[in-house]
Design a protein around this motif. Structure first.
Motif, PDB file in Angstrom:
ATOM      1  N   SER A  45       0.831  -1.207   0.000  1.00 16.12           N
ATOM      2  CA  SER A  45       0.000   0.000   0.000  1.00 16.12           C
ATOM      3  C   SER A  45       0.864   1.256   0.000  1.00 16.12           C
ATOM      4  O   SER A  45       1.929   1.290   0.636  1.00 16.12           O
ATOM      5  CB  SER A  45      -0.880   0.006   1.251  1.00 16.12           C
ATOM      6  OG  SER A  45      -1.450   1.291   1.439  1.00 16.12           O
ATOM      7  N   GLU A  46       0.353   2.304  -0.657  1.00 15.99           N
ATOM      8  CA  GLU A  46       1.038   3.594  -0.613  1.00 15.99           C
ATOM      9  C   GLU A  46       1.076   4.154   0.816  1.00 15.99           C
ATOM     10  O   GLU A  46       1.876   5.025   1.128  1.00 15.99           O
ATOM     11  CB  GLU A  46       0.319   4.593  -1.527  1.00 15.99           C
ATOM     12  CG  GLU A  46      -1.134   4.872  -1.094  1.00 15.99           C
ATOM     13  CD  GLU A  46      -1.909   5.691  -2.112  1.00 15.99           C
ATOM     14  OE1 GLU A  46      -1.314   6.138  -3.102  1.00 15.99           O
ATOM     15  OE2 GLU A  46      -3.124   5.866  -1.916  1.00 15.99           O
ATOM     16  N   CYS A  47       0.195   3.637   1.663  1.00 14.89           N
ATOM     17  CA  CYS A  47       0.105   4.140   3.035  1.00 14.89           C
ATOM     18  C   CYS A  47       0.753   3.176   4.044  1.00 14.89           C
ATOM     19  O   CYS A  47       0.537   3.264   5.242  1.00 14.89           O
ATOM     20  CB  CYS A  47      -1.369   4.379   3.378  1.00 14.89           C
ATOM     21  SG  CYS A  47      -1.595   5.455   4.787  1.00 14.89           S
ATOM     22  N   ALA A  48       1.558   2.251   3.552  1.00 13.92           N
ATOM     23  CA  ALA A  48       2.243   1.289   4.441  1.00 13.92           C
ATOM     24  C   ALA A  48       2.993   2.046   5.544  1.00 13.92           C
ATOM     25  O   ALA A  48       3.608   3.081   5.288  1.00 13.92           O
ATOM     26  CB  ALA A  48       3.212   0.440   3.641  1.00 13.92           C
ATOM     27  N   CYS A  49       2.940   1.502   6.745  1.00 17.70           N
ATOM     28  CA  CYS A  49       3.574   2.166   7.900  1.00 17.70           C
ATOM     29  C   CYS A  49       5.056   2.449   7.643  1.00 17.70           C
ATOM     30  O   CYS A  49       5.572   3.503   8.011  1.00 17.70           O
ATOM     31  CB  CYS A  49       3.394   1.318   9.149  1.00 17.70           C
ATOM     32  SG  CYS A  49       3.748   2.202  10.665  1.00 17.70           S
ATOM     33  N   VAL A  50       5.734   1.530   6.972  1.00 19.41           N
ATOM     34  CA  VAL A  50       7.167   1.735   6.710  1.00 19.41           C
ATOM     35  C   VAL A  50       7.387   2.965   5.831  1.00 19.41           C
ATOM     36  O   VAL A  50       8.365   3.698   6.021  1.00 19.41           O
ATOM     37  CB  VAL A  50       7.816   0.484   6.080  1.00 19.41           C
ATOM     38  CG1 VAL A  50       7.149   0.067   4.765  1.00 19.41           C
ATOM     39  CG2 VAL A  50       9.291   0.715   5.844  1.00 19.41           C
ATOM     40  N   LEU A  51       6.464   3.219   4.888  1.00 16.42           N
ATOM     41  CA  LEU A  51       6.663   4.352   3.971  1.00 16.42           C
ATOM     42  C   LEU A  51       6.327   5.675   4.640  1.00 16.42           C
ATOM     43  O   LEU A  51       6.962   6.695   4.364  1.00 16.42           O
ATOM     44  CB  LEU A  51       5.809   4.167   2.713  1.00 16.42           C
ATOM     45  CG  LEU A  51       6.144   2.935   1.873  1.00 16.42           C
ATOM     46  CD1 LEU A  51       5.219   2.834   0.676  1.00 16.42           C
ATOM     47  CD2 LEU A  51       7.598   2.985   1.413  1.00 16.42           C
ATOM     48  N   GLN A  52       5.339   5.657   5.519  1.00 14.75           N
ATOM     49  CA  GLN A  52       4.925   6.916   6.150  1.00 14.75           C
ATOM     50  C   GLN A  52       5.696   7.214   7.437  1.00 14.75           C
ATOM     51  O   GLN A  52       6.079   8.340   7.673  1.00 14.75           O
ATOM     52  CB  GLN A  52       3.411   6.895   6.424  1.00 14.75           C
ATOM     53  CG  GLN A  52       2.580   6.644   5.172  1.00 14.75           C
ATOM     54  CD  GLN A  52       2.960   7.568   4.027  1.00 14.75           C
ATOM     55  OE1 GLN A  52       3.277   8.740   4.234  1.00 14.75           O
ATOM     56  NE2 GLN A  52       2.944   7.056   2.806  1.00 14.75           N
ATOM     57  N   TYR A  53       5.893   6.182   8.268  1.00 12.91           N
ATOM     58  CA  TYR A  53       6.478   6.435   9.589  1.00 12.91           C
ATOM     59  C   TYR A  53       7.769   5.648   9.848  1.00 12.91           C
ATOM     60  O   TYR A  53       8.182   5.508  10.993  1.00 12.91           O
ATOM     61  CB  TYR A  53       5.422   6.188  10.673  1.00 12.91           C
ATOM     62  CG  TYR A  53       4.202   7.061  10.462  1.00 12.91           C
ATOM     63  CD1 TYR A  53       4.331   8.449  10.321  1.00 12.91           C
ATOM     64  CD2 TYR A  53       2.926   6.526  10.348  1.00 12.91           C
ATOM     65  CE1 TYR A  53       3.222   9.255  10.081  1.00 12.91           C
ATOM     66  CE2 TYR A  53       1.813   7.323  10.122  1.00 12.91           C
ATOM     67  CZ  TYR A  53       1.978   8.698   9.976  1.00 12.91           C
ATOM     68  OH  TYR A  53       0.893   9.498   9.736  1.00 12.91           O
ATOM     69  N   ALA A  54       8.368   5.136   8.788  1.00 11.11           N
ATOM     70  CA  ALA A  54       9.697   4.529   8.876  1.00 11.11           C
ATOM     71  C   ALA A  54       9.791   3.386   9.884  1.00 11.11           C
ATOM     72  O   ALA A  54      10.797   3.232  10.567  1.00 11.11           O
ATOM     73  CB  ALA A  54      10.759   5.587   9.176  1.00 11.11           C
ATOM     74  N   GLN A  55       8.711   2.587   9.971  1.00 16.63           N
ATOM     75  CA  GLN A  55       8.755   1.457  10.913  1.00 16.63           C
ATOM     76  C   GLN A  55       9.487   0.288  10.246  1.00 16.63           C
ATOM     77  O   GLN A  55       8.886  -0.594   9.645  1.00 16.63           O
ATOM     78  CB  GLN A  55       7.342   1.044  11.349  1.00 16.63           C
ATOM     79  CG  GLN A  55       7.374   0.175  12.602  1.00 16.63           C
ATOM     80  CD  GLN A  55       6.009  -0.364  12.965  1.00 16.63           C
ATOM     81  OE1 GLN A  55       5.111  -0.439  12.135  1.00 16.63           O
ATOM     82  NE2 GLN A  55       5.849  -0.765  14.219  1.00 16.63           N
ATOM     83  N   THR A  56      10.801   0.347  10.351  1.00 16.18           N
ATOM     84  CA  THR A  56      11.629  -0.675   9.711  1.00 16.18           C
ATOM     85  C   THR A  56      12.951  -0.834  10.450  1.00 16.18           C
ATOM     86  O   THR A  56      13.469   0.129  11.024  1.00 16.18           O
ATOM     87  CB  THR A  56      11.875  -0.337   8.221  1.00 16.18           C
ATOM     88  OG1 THR A  56      12.684  -1.342   7.627  1.00 16.18           O
ATOM     89  CG2 THR A  56      12.562   1.002   8.056  1.00 16.18           C
ATOM     90  N   CYS A  57      13.461  -2.042  10.438  1.00 15.40           N
ATOM     91  CA  CYS A  57      14.753  -2.304  11.079  1.00 15.40           C
ATOM     92  C   CYS A  57      15.476  -3.386  10.296  1.00 15.40           C
ATOM     93  O   CYS A  57      14.880  -4.042   9.446  1.00 15.40           O
ATOM     94  CB  CYS A  57      14.557  -2.729  12.528  1.00 15.40           C
ATOM     95  SG  CYS A  57      13.670  -4.272  12.741  1.00 15.40           S
ATOM     96  N   PHE A  58      16.753  -3.549  10.570  1.00 10.19           N
ATOM     97  CA  PHE A  58      17.523  -4.511   9.786  1.00 10.19           C
ATOM     98  C   PHE A  58      18.678  -5.082  10.593  1.00 10.19           C
ATOM     99  O   PHE A  58      18.975  -4.632  11.697  1.00 10.19           O
ATOM    100  CB  PHE A  58      18.031  -3.872   8.487  1.00 10.19           C
ATOM    101  CG  PHE A  58      19.025  -2.753   8.683  1.00 10.19           C
ATOM    102  CD1 PHE A  58      18.613  -1.465   8.961  1.00 10.19           C
ATOM    103  CD2 PHE A  58      20.387  -2.997   8.572  1.00 10.19           C
ATOM    104  CE1 PHE A  58      19.537  -0.431   9.127  1.00 10.19           C
ATOM    105  CE2 PHE A  58      21.315  -1.974   8.732  1.00 10.19           C
ATOM    106  CZ  PHE A  58      20.881  -0.686   9.018  1.00 10.19           C
ATOM    107  N   GLU A  59      19.315  -6.064  10.000  1.00 13.46           N
ATOM    108  CA  GLU A  59      20.543  -6.634  10.542  1.00 13.46           C
ATOM    109  C   GLU A  59      21.506  -6.824   9.384  1.00 13.46           C
ATOM    110  O   GLU A  59      21.123  -6.692   8.216  1.00 13.46           O
ATOM    111  CB  GLU A  59      20.256  -7.981  11.228  1.00 13.46           C
ATOM    112  CG  GLU A  59      19.833  -7.837  12.682  1.00 13.46           C
ATOM    113  CD  GLU A  59      20.893  -7.134  13.517  1.00 13.46           C
ATOM    114  OE1 GLU A  59      22.087  -7.330  13.260  1.00 13.46           O
ATOM    115  OE2 GLU A  59      20.525  -6.382  14.437  1.00 13.46           O
TER     116      GLU A  59
END
Ligand SMILES: *Cc1c(COP(=O)(O)O)cnc(C)c1O
Length: 341
Positions: A45-59
């Motif tokens: 979605s264009e409104c995915a939380c990761v795109l709007q509020y940067a809810q993402t993490c990595f290793e």
């Protein structure tokens, strides 16, 4: 099995699409079983939380071929633990350690042809990551997530020997006290892009960040922890709640103390004491240790006695020992090297 036809020792550090990636979806409060897929594209979605509020993490970790031809990775349990800590701080679901390691193992096995051969200096970089996927417009955590793992072959970090780098002290801050500096969140990198580009435009390889509250203590760079060596050979690493706990740095401290019998201190490091150190390096998965020869700041510069030509002797010994353990040439602490196949 046929290794890909790649000039391994001339690879850079860039993304190259490999054959398989792992994906597991979190929905209705639980993770699905996860699977390998070959499609590298993600539709959301264009409104995915990761795109709007940067809810993402990595290793980030690496798989490589040992001297006796095995494919292994290094301490993936610590990456799993760190991702769990990150997820909790970002209100994301935790990936259990066994699921995380299984995903890494499956992805590397499926891409075994992309694991560079022993002696090439190249490795298969592994990138586990997670993001909030469903539409969120009022600020709150997502309900649906994807956990993914992809791999990409990367070249030797040091081509033609590890030349010490010159770094600068950033006027910007990396992480607030009690903020998110101690987790591996994408947001910590978004805000570092401007300072690192400024540093590069001014001719420096990296930024040293100081503690924002007093600007008197050393924190880390945008993506690596500092390690210093005193003139009498003690290894010193900065301690702060806003430093990301590097697995490389923690492993080097154990190697220094338990394998090499050196004195190790994990403590606050004042910027004003840097001139007393003999050697300086940056620790992270990518390079293991990058030697720092010089730090330029607004009132002058600090030149380490180890110079600008090669790694200092203590950092070299630490580097050789840890990479020896990783490559299976030296016996390391039990459980550090995880055999994949
Ligand atoms: C990933 C990272 C490091 C290095 O950690 P390793 O586990 O050694 O790869 C250091 N600092 C920051 C900010 C990082 O994101």
């Amino acid at each position: 099995m046929a290794k890909k036809d790649i000039d391994w020792s001339n690879l850079g550090f860039g993304y190259m699409k490999t054959d398989y990636r792992y994906v597991s979806e979190f929905k209705d409060g639980k993770w699905d079983d996860g699977k390998l897929i070959d499609d590298d594209m993600i539709v959301m979605s264009e409104c995915a939380c990761v795109l709007q509020y940067a809810q993402t993490c990595f290793e980030g970790l690496k798989a490589y071929t040992t001297e006796d031809g095995k494919i292994v990775c290094f301490r993936p349990d610590l990456n799993a633990e760190r991702m769990a800590d990150t997820a909790k701080r970002l209100e994301m679901p935790v990936i259990p350690t066994d699921k995380f390691i299984d995903a890494v193992v499956q992805t590397v096995k499926a891409n075994a042809d992309w694991v560079p051969p022993y002696g090439s200096g190249a490795t298969l970089y592994i990138r586990p990551y997670m993001f909030g996927k469903n539409p969120v417009i009022g600020v709150k955590p997502a309900d649906e997530y994807e956990f993914r793992v992809f791999t990409t072959p990367v070249g030797p970090y040091f081509k033609g020997g590890a030349k010490p780098i010159t770094i600068t002290v950033s006027d910007f801050d990396r992480a607030a006290p009690r903020g998110t500096g101690n987790i591996k969140a994408g947001l910590n990198y978004a805000m570092s892009l401007h300072p690192i580009m400024e540093a590069h435009r001014n001719g420096f390889a990296e930024n040293m960040y100081l503690d924002p509250a007093t600007r008197t203590k050393v924190e880390e760079t945008g993506g690596a922890n500092f390690l210093f060596v005193t003139k009498d050979g003690t290894v010193v690493t900065p301690k702060s709640d806003s430093i990301l706990p590097s697995i490389t740095r923690r492993s080097l401290m154990t190697v220094a103390e338990e394998v090499l019998g050196m004195k190790v201190e994990h403590r606050e490091v004042l910027f004003s004491e840097l001139g007393d150190f003999a050697e300086c390096g940056l620790c992270g998965t990518a390079a293991v240790i990058s030697p720092v020869g010089k730090i330029v700041h607004k009132d002058g510069e600090i030149c380490f006695p180890s110079g600008m030509e090669e790694m200092g002797p203590t950092i070299k010994k630490l580097y050789d020992t840890l990479t020896g353990i990783q490559m299976g040439r030296i016996e390391g602490p039990a459980g550090w090297v995880k055999e994949i196949m």
